[in-house]
Write a protein that holds these residues in place. Structure first.
Motif, PDB file in Angstrom:
ATOM      1  N   ASP A 390       0.828  -1.207   0.000  1.00 30.02           N
ATOM      2  CA  ASP A 390       0.000   0.000   0.000  1.00 30.02           C
ATOM      3  C   ASP A 390       0.858   1.250   0.000  1.00 30.02           C
ATOM      4  O   ASP A 390       0.430   2.316   0.453  1.00 30.02           O
ATOM      5  CB  ASP A 390      -0.943   0.003   1.205  1.00 30.02           C
ATOM      6  N   GLU A 391       2.086   1.151  -0.529  1.00 34.52           N
ATOM      7  CA  GLU A 391       3.009   2.269  -0.568  1.00 34.52           C
ATOM      8  C   GLU A 391       3.095   2.831  -1.987  1.00 34.52           C
ATOM      9  O   GLU A 391       3.291   2.084  -2.955  1.00 34.52           O
ATOM     10  CB  GLU A 391       4.404   1.833  -0.101  1.00 34.52           C
ATOM     11  N   PHE A 392       2.971   4.151  -2.081  1.00 31.82           N
ATOM     12  CA  PHE A 392       3.064   4.849  -3.355  1.00 31.82           C
ATOM     13  C   PHE A 392       4.079   5.976  -3.214  1.00 31.82           C
ATOM     14  O   PHE A 392       4.474   6.356  -2.107  1.00 31.82           O
ATOM     15  CB  PHE A 392       1.704   5.433  -3.763  1.00 31.82           C
ATOM     16  N   ALA A 393       4.466   6.490  -4.358  1.00 39.06           N
ATOM     17  CA  ALA A 393       5.383   7.633  -4.375  1.00 39.06           C
ATOM     18  C   ALA A 393       5.007   8.537  -5.536  1.00 39.06           C
ATOM     19  O   ALA A 393       4.438   8.081  -6.534  1.00 39.06           O
ATOM     20  CB  ALA A 393       6.836   7.179  -4.505  1.00 39.06           C
ATOM     21  N   ILE A 394       5.335   9.809  -5.397  1.00 36.42           N
ATOM     22  CA  ILE A 394       5.140  10.770  -6.475  1.00 36.42           C
ATOM     23  C   ILE A 394       6.428  11.567  -6.632  1.00 36.42           C
ATOM     24  O   ILE A 394       6.952  12.118  -5.661  1.00 36.42           O
ATOM     25  CB  ILE A 394       3.966  11.729  -6.180  1.00 36.42           C
ATOM     26  N   LEU A 395       6.955  11.581  -7.853  1.00 32.80           N
ATOM     27  CA  LEU A 395       8.058  12.457  -8.199  1.00 32.80           C
ATOM     28  C   LEU A 395       7.456  13.714  -8.805  1.00 32.80           C
ATOM     29  O   LEU A 395       6.863  13.671  -9.883  1.00 32.80           O
ATOM     30  CB  LEU A 395       9.005  11.775  -9.184  1.00 32.80           C
ATOM     31  N   GLN A 396       7.582  14.816  -8.104  1.00 29.45           N
ATOM     32  CA  GLN A 396       6.933  16.060  -8.495  1.00 29.45           C
ATOM     33  C   GLN A 396       7.939  17.011  -9.126  1.00 29.45           C
ATOM     34  O   GLN A 396       8.971  17.333  -8.523  1.00 29.45           O
ATOM     35  CB  GLN A 396       6.260  16.722  -7.285  1.00 29.45           C
ATOM     36  N   HIS A 397       7.636  17.438 -10.329  1.00 27.98           N
ATOM     37  CA  HIS A 397       8.478  18.445 -10.983  1.00 27.98           C
ATOM     38  C   HIS A 397       8.151  19.809 -10.388  1.00 27.98           C
ATOM     39  O   HIS A 397       6.992  20.225 -10.325  1.00 27.98           O
ATOM     40  CB  HIS A 397       8.205  18.455 -12.486  1.00 27.98           C
ATOM     41  N   VAL A 398       9.161  20.506  -9.924  1.00 30.76           N
ATOM     42  CA  VAL A 398       8.980  21.807  -9.273  1.00 30.76           C
ATOM     43  C   VAL A 398       9.184  22.908 -10.298  1.00 30.76           C
ATOM     44  O   VAL A 398      10.196  22.935 -11.014  1.00 30.76           O
ATOM     45  CB  VAL A 398       9.958  21.972  -8.091  1.00 30.76           C
ATOM     46  N   HIS A 399       8.213  23.800 -10.369  1.00 24.98           N
ATOM     47  CA  HIS A 399       8.308  24.913 -11.311  1.00 24.98           C
ATOM     48  C   HIS A 399       8.963  26.137 -10.667  1.00 24.98           C
ATOM     49  O   HIS A 399       9.799  26.785 -11.292  1.00 24.98           O
ATOM     50  CB  HIS A 399       6.912  25.274 -11.822  1.00 24.98           C
ATOM     51  N   GLN A 400       8.548  26.434  -9.392  1.00 27.42           N
ATOM     52  CA  GLN A 400       9.105  27.632  -8.742  1.00 27.42           C
ATOM     53  C   GLN A 400       9.562  27.317  -7.323  1.00 27.42           C
ATOM     54  O   GLN A 400      10.751  27.287  -7.043  1.00 27.42           O
ATOM     55  CB  GLN A 400       8.059  28.758  -8.742  1.00 27.42           C
ATOM     56  N   ASP A 401       8.594  27.079  -6.437  1.00 28.47           N
ATOM     57  CA  ASP A 401       8.928  26.866  -5.028  1.00 28.47           C
ATOM     58  C   ASP A 401       8.609  25.433  -4.642  1.00 28.47           C
ATOM     59  O   ASP A 401       7.455  24.989  -4.725  1.00 28.47           O
ATOM     60  CB  ASP A 401       8.132  27.838  -4.149  1.00 28.47           C
ATOM     61  N   SER A 402       9.623  24.701  -4.180  1.00 27.43           N
ATOM     62  CA  SER A 402       9.426  23.276  -3.892  1.00 27.43           C
ATOM     63  C   SER A 402       8.527  23.070  -2.686  1.00 27.43           C
ATOM     64  O   SER A 402       7.699  22.151  -2.675  1.00 27.43           O
ATOM     65  CB  SER A 402      10.794  22.616  -3.651  1.00 27.43           C
ATOM     66  N   ILE A 403       8.634  23.888  -1.662  1.00 31.00           N
ATOM     67  CA  ILE A 403       7.851  23.693  -0.434  1.00 31.00           C
ATOM     68  C   ILE A 403       6.366  23.928  -0.695  1.00 31.00           C
ATOM     69  O   ILE A 403       5.508  23.094  -0.353  1.00 31.00           O
ATOM     70  CB  ILE A 403       8.365  24.610   0.696  1.00 31.00           C
ATOM     71  N   SER A 404       6.034  25.077  -1.275  1.00 30.83           N
ATOM     72  CA  SER A 404       4.621  25.404  -1.488  1.00 30.83           C
ATOM     73  C   SER A 404       3.963  24.429  -2.467  1.00 30.83           C
ATOM     74  O   SER A 404       2.804  24.013  -2.268  1.00 30.83           O
ATOM     75  CB  SER A 404       4.481  26.827  -2.005  1.00 30.83           C
ATOM     76  N   GLU A 405       4.692  24.059  -3.483  1.00 29.07           N
ATOM     77  CA  GLU A 405       4.111  23.136  -4.458  1.00 29.07           C
ATOM     78  C   GLU A 405       3.936  21.745  -3.860  1.00 29.07           C
ATOM     79  O   GLU A 405       2.950  21.049  -4.126  1.00 29.07           O
ATOM     80  CB  GLU A 405       4.980  23.081  -5.715  1.00 29.07           C
ATOM     81  N   ALA A 406       4.884  21.320  -3.022  1.00 31.31           N
ATOM     82  CA  ALA A 406       4.742  20.027  -2.353  1.00 31.31           C
ATOM     83  C   ALA A 406       3.573  20.042  -1.376  1.00 31.31           C
ATOM     84  O   ALA A 406       2.820  19.063  -1.263  1.00 31.31           O
ATOM     85  CB  ALA A 406       6.035  19.656  -1.637  1.00 31.31           C
ATOM     86  N   GLU A 407       3.409  21.146  -0.649  1.00 33.74           N
ATOM     87  CA  GLU A 407       2.296  21.255   0.292  1.00 33.74           C
ATOM     88  C   GLU A 407       0.957  21.169  -0.444  1.00 33.74           C
ATOM     89  O   GLU A 407       0.025  20.484   0.000  1.00 33.74           O
ATOM     90  CB  GLU A 407       2.390  22.580   1.061  1.00 33.74           C
ATOM     91  N   ALA A 408       0.857  21.884  -1.569  1.00 29.35           N
ATOM     92  CA  ALA A 408      -0.402  21.869  -2.313  1.00 29.35           C
ATOM     93  C   ALA A 408      -0.732  20.461  -2.820  1.00 29.35           C
ATOM     94  O   ALA A 408      -1.870  19.991  -2.714  1.00 29.35           O
ATOM     95  CB  ALA A 408      -0.308  22.840  -3.494  1.00 29.35           C
TER      96      ALA A 408
END
Length: 739
Positions: A390-408
């Motif tokens: 039941d483990e998943f992962a997401i590799l998120q491409h950051v456009h500007q701010d890594s913290i705010s985009e990760a939080e969203a």
């Protein structure tokens, strides 16, 4: 290379029923049909021309014979007349044919009869005897025309002669005498002055008798045509079978090749003609298709193996192998292009109980739906991965701010996975815990990023799950964490760091307050105010839920004891707490110490975990025996299903927030909520709808027409402290008094 076994396979005869070309067009569109039609037409035309020429020639010869016979009979007739009537003379043409007879007197008058001794009948009888056919003596009158001397019948011409008075001259042709048609020869009789006084007519036979031979010839011609056509059918069939039999088979061979069915070797390759050459060409095509198919299958197999090696077979998401490749590629871009990214590790909460309770089929459906929801949240450049279980992962491409985009993104994931799931007819809610590491802030290698995200994930689980944390320096994952958290909870209870908020529960019928639900909060000295999901699950894991639950029950009873006597307090109890041996003593002592009536306390049992009938039923029966109400929370989702109402002694249900959330958007939810309300009321149960936040939701619940239904949610106010509850109740009391 082509498969040798396939190349040397025996030719398998093809069934006519399997020939697709035969059903695609009519027989007369095929080569066989066209050849047959052309042969038939050729024979018909040739025979028609020949038979037509023959019929024409027969008609010509017949008419010539008829004319000659008529001329001969006319000569015989004139000869007989000259022998009988010596006073007559004849006139002939250049061929010697008698064309007229001259007589001073009519041949049939009394004087001629006396002179000759022959009357007309005798003379005609003698002529008929000589010609073997009837003869007639005609008299001519300008008014009546030609009439028979014996019966006075009028003689008419039936041929196509335009001269209606053809008998006035020498005539050969058809005439109607006595109602019958005869082919006759007629010689006119004139007096010495050349005036027409009659005619003598001799026939060669009736029309029907003369045409019998002609008709027989035509009949024989028709019979011959039918015979020739029959022979033609046999010959064409033989030609088709021997000359054109390979054509349909070769058409089918080409069709099978077009359909990529290359199992059969092309037939007729051994024929030493154009058919054999065509068969060899088709066989070359088949061999080329076999080679092409083999290469295509190898390519497809390689692609499939490549896909299987990099994707999870259940969810179709990329797997750990693809994760390693993807994160390595992103690390290369990080070093060369400065492209930063985030790693989010996601672990489903309470997946194991769902899998153990409903089986692996439902568990698999849950994983597939979870994967679909995660995929729907991705933006360009993001990748969702199933690491396993039941483990998943997401590799998120950051456009500007890594913290705010990760939080969203993390907030969207929490919300998406908290929405109820419907799997194989079961509806339940789960949550997830998320750990986040940002590259290059939290590491610039695959191992560091994963380890740091895993530590953050562990922290989220330690904080009660259904939350997310970023990695921070100092995070550790060791058994001492549980011991430390256990001590913090015990210190919190002892130091009064835990406190209660209360949320109002309102009756729809009159808008009065029925009571309040007790909601626990923790004012942590280091982490600030914590919601229940941050510490309830952890308390269950480390075995402190019984102590925390005892505090909660006692505190709620103490507060409610100071409320008006018609107000009830609802207290949440987890299934873990029900299994603790002192739960009954805790409730009993809380009621005794606070002085609260048992009927004003209702224990809410959450449906997050399955209730064991053997262990839980006796406890619930004992609680009910105290006079305390039993509420089934989150009814309609998770484990809180209809069979619980039959098995366990619940007196009250709370319809799940997830069903209320979509009341104003989903007609199916409206139907389901209406059905649940009616069913519960029919069984004599109390009903509360939780999570009411909009006027539309409230209006729908009110439209059900059941004034005894109660509701709670932000639409009526947020949870408040006990002091505010007391003021609120005093205000309500004053309003009632004024009314």
């Amino acid at each position: 290379m082509v498969d040798k076994e396939l190349m040397h396979r025996d030719v398998v005869p093809l069934n006519e029923a399997d020939t697709p070309s035969r059903d695609r067009y009519h027989w007369y569109h095929s080569i066989t049909g066209k050849v047959a039609i052309y042969l038939m037409l050729g024979i018909l035309i040739a025979y028609g021309v020949g038979s037509g020429a023959g019929v024409f020639e027969v008609n010509r010869i017949s008419h010539e014979q008829w004319f000659k016979q008529a001329a001969t009979n006319s000569q015989i007739t004139s000869y007989v007349i000259r022998n009988i009537y010596t006073s007559v003379t004849v006139k002939s043409n250049h061929e010697g044919q008698v064309i007229s007879i001259e007589s001073e007197l009519p041949l049939g008058d009394d004087e001629t009869v006396i002179q000759t001794g022959f009357n007309p009948s005798d003379m005609l009888t003698l002529v008929s005897t000589q010609t073997h056919n009837p003869a007639w003596l005609l008299l001519y009158d300008t008014k009546q025309g030609f009439t028979d001397t014996e019966n006075g019948q009028k003689i008419t011409i039936v041929d196509d002669s335009p001269n209606a008075l053809a008998l006035e001259e020498y005539y050969r042709g058809f005439a109607t005498i006595g109602g019958k048609e005869y082919f006759v020869g007629s010689i006119p009789i004139v007096n010495l002055s050349g005036k027409l006084i009659g005619a003598v007519v001799s026939s060669i036979g009736e029309r029907d008798a003369l045409s019998a031979t002609h008709n027989q010839l035509l009949k024989n011609t028709l019979m011959m045509l039918i015979l020739i056509l029959g022979i033609t059918v046999v010959v064409v069939n033989w030609l088709v079978r021997n000359l054109f039999r390979p054509v349909p088979r070769l058409i089918q061979a080409v069709t099978l090749i077009a359909d990529e069915k290359t199992d059969h070797v092309t037939p007729f390759q051994n024929q030493d003609d154009e058919i054999g050459e065509l068969a060899k060409a088709i066989e070359k095509l088949r061999v080329a298709m076999v080679d092409r198919g083999y290469l295509q299958r190898m390519q497809e197999m390689a692609q499939k193996m490549e896909y299987m090696a990099h994707h999870d077979s259940l969810t179709r998401l990329p797997n750990r192998v693809a994760y390693r490749n993807s994160i390595d590629d992103r690390l290369i871009k990080l070093r060369t292009e400065g492209c930063i990214f985030n790693l989010l590790l996601i672990d489903l909460d309470n997946f194991k109980p769902v899998n153990d309770t409903y089986g692996h089929v439902v568990g698999d459906e849950l994983l597939v739906e979870s994967a679909a929801r995660l995929s729907a949240l991705l933006h360009e450049g993001d990748i969702a991965i199933r690491l396993g279980g039941d483990e998943f992962a997401i590799l998120q491409h950051v456009h500007q701010d890594s913290i705010s985009e990760a939080e969203a993104l993390a907030q969207n994931v929490l919300q998406a996975l908290h929405h109820p799931f419907a799997c194989s007819g079961h509806i339940f809610s789960i949550s997830c815990s998320i750990g986040i590491s940002c590259a290059p802030r939290h590491g610039n290698t695959r191992e560091d990023l994963f380890a740091h995200a895993d530590l953050a994930l562990y922290t989220s689980k330690s904080f009660g799950r259904n939350c997310f944390h970023f990695y921070s320096h100092g995070m550790t994952m060791n058994p001492s964490n549980n011991l430390q958290f256990s001590q913090e909870i015990e210190n919190g209870i002892r130091n009064n760091e835990f406190f209660l908020h209360y949320q109002k529960i309102v009756r729809i019928g009159n808008g009065s307050t029925e009571g309040y639900e007790a909601l626990v909060r923790w004012q942590h000295p280091m982490r600030g105010q914590l919601q229940p999901h941050h510490f309830i699950s952890v308390s269950e894991d480390i075995g402190l839920i019984a102590k925390l639950g005892e505090w909660l029950i006692r505190s709620a009873c103490m507060d409610a004891a100071h409320w008006p006597l018609n107000k009830t307090v609802w207290v949440n109890v987890s299934p873990h707490q029900l299994r603790s041996p002192g739960i009954l003593d805790t409730i009993r002592s809380a009621l005794q110490d606070s002085g609260l009536e048992a009927s004003r306390l209702e224990i809410e049992i959450t449906g997050s975990e399955q209730l064991d009938r053997e262990d839980t039923l006796p406890i619930l029966n004992a609680i009910q025996a105290l006079g305390v109400g039993l509420v089934l929370d989150e009814f309609g989702t998770g484990f809180a299903t209809l069979d619980y109402l039959i098995i366990f002694p619940f007196t009250h249900i709370k319809i799940a927030r997830s069903l209320i959330d979509v009341l104003d958007k989903c007609e199916d939810s409206q139907v389901l909520v209406g059905m649940l309300v009616r069913y519960a009321l029919q069984r004599g149960l109390k009903v509360t709808a939780e999570g009411v936040e909009t006027a539309q939701q409230y209006e729908f619940l009110a439209s059900l027409g059941h004034g005894e239904v109660t509701v709670q949610g932000y639409y009526f106010g947020r949870a408040i402290e006990n002091s505010s509850v007391t003021m609120e109740l005093e205000q309500e009391k004053m309003e009632v008094t004024c009314d």
